[in-house]
Write an enzyme that holds these catalytic residues in place. Sequence first.
Site, PDB file in Angstrom:
ATOM      1  N   GLU A  44       0.846  -1.260  -0.024  1.00 26.94           N
ATOM      2  CA  GLU A  44       0.029   0.144  -0.075  1.00 26.94           C
ATOM      3  C   GLU A  44       0.867   1.119  -0.045  1.00 26.94           C
ATOM      4  OE1 GLU A  44      -2.460   2.705   3.111  1.00 26.94           O
ATOM      5  OE2 GLU A  44      -2.794   0.390   3.217  1.00 26.94           O
ATOM      6  N   ARG A  48       0.796  10.531   0.564  1.00 25.34           N
ATOM      7  CA  ARG A  48       1.093  11.586   1.793  1.00 25.34           C
ATOM      8  C   ARG A  48       2.239  12.307   1.178  1.00 25.34           C
ATOM      9  NH1 ARG A  48       0.737   7.847   7.233  1.00 25.34           N
ATOM     10  NH2 ARG A  48      -1.003   6.684   6.852  1.00 25.34           N
ATOM     11  N   LYS A 132     -10.911  -2.281   4.933  1.00 20.17           N
ATOM     12  CA  LYS A 132      -9.714  -2.000   5.839  1.00 20.17           C
ATOM     13  C   LYS A 132     -10.365  -1.654   7.039  1.00 20.17           C
ATOM     14  CE  LYS A 132      -6.212   1.444   6.149  1.00 20.17           C
ATOM     15  NZ  LYS A 132      -5.421   2.507   5.315  1.00 20.17           N
TER      16      LYS A 132
END
Length: 218
Positions: A44, A48, A132
């Site tokens: 993943e 950011r 998730k």
Amino acid sequence: MLMNIEIQNRIKDAGIVAVLIFHEKKEIRPTIEALSSGGVSAIELTLRTPIALEAITIVHTHYPHILCGAGTVLSPRQISDAQKAGADFAVAPGLNRKVMDEAKRMGLPFAPGITTASDIESALEYDCTLLKFFPAEKIGGIAYLKSLNAPYQHLGLSFLPLGGINTANLTSYAKEPIIAGIGGSWIASSSLIAAGDWDAIEKNACSAVKRFREERKQ
């Protein structure tokens, strides 16, 4: 269905999903190579930093055997950007209907973040079968997740827990059938990446994959 069966099965086959944050382009390839050498086949890559999308493209282009997801997807625009960059799927820390609508429209496999029964029921409106669970340890860990899932167990939901999971506690998750895979940043932490400690990353990857698979066999 926002998370197609092929991607969901590949996450299950991988077991471990390494969560990555890249700050410099030079970090990308040696990190991926260390993870791959350690047996990690799914990542993943969080959106950011300014080079996150470029990193996804590099992984997609040079490491096609790695299942590459875009993480921390917070806006509809990021769905489009992630898909164009070559992401195989996307995940988010929470459940944002505008983001989910865009993922559905674009056809990008997507797993929203959930922490409550209301979250699960909102996800079910989109036929989500992989969710998730974040932040896993802070909110109550596997015991909480099992209780949360109990009313929906007949629906066959699968979960990808992230947040506070490490080598010491991953086995408590891995043995549960509702767990599709386990995500974590400890395998290739920002400090290890910044230090260029590729050996440590490979060792962490190997240890995590081994422990997950051993627990699955029991």
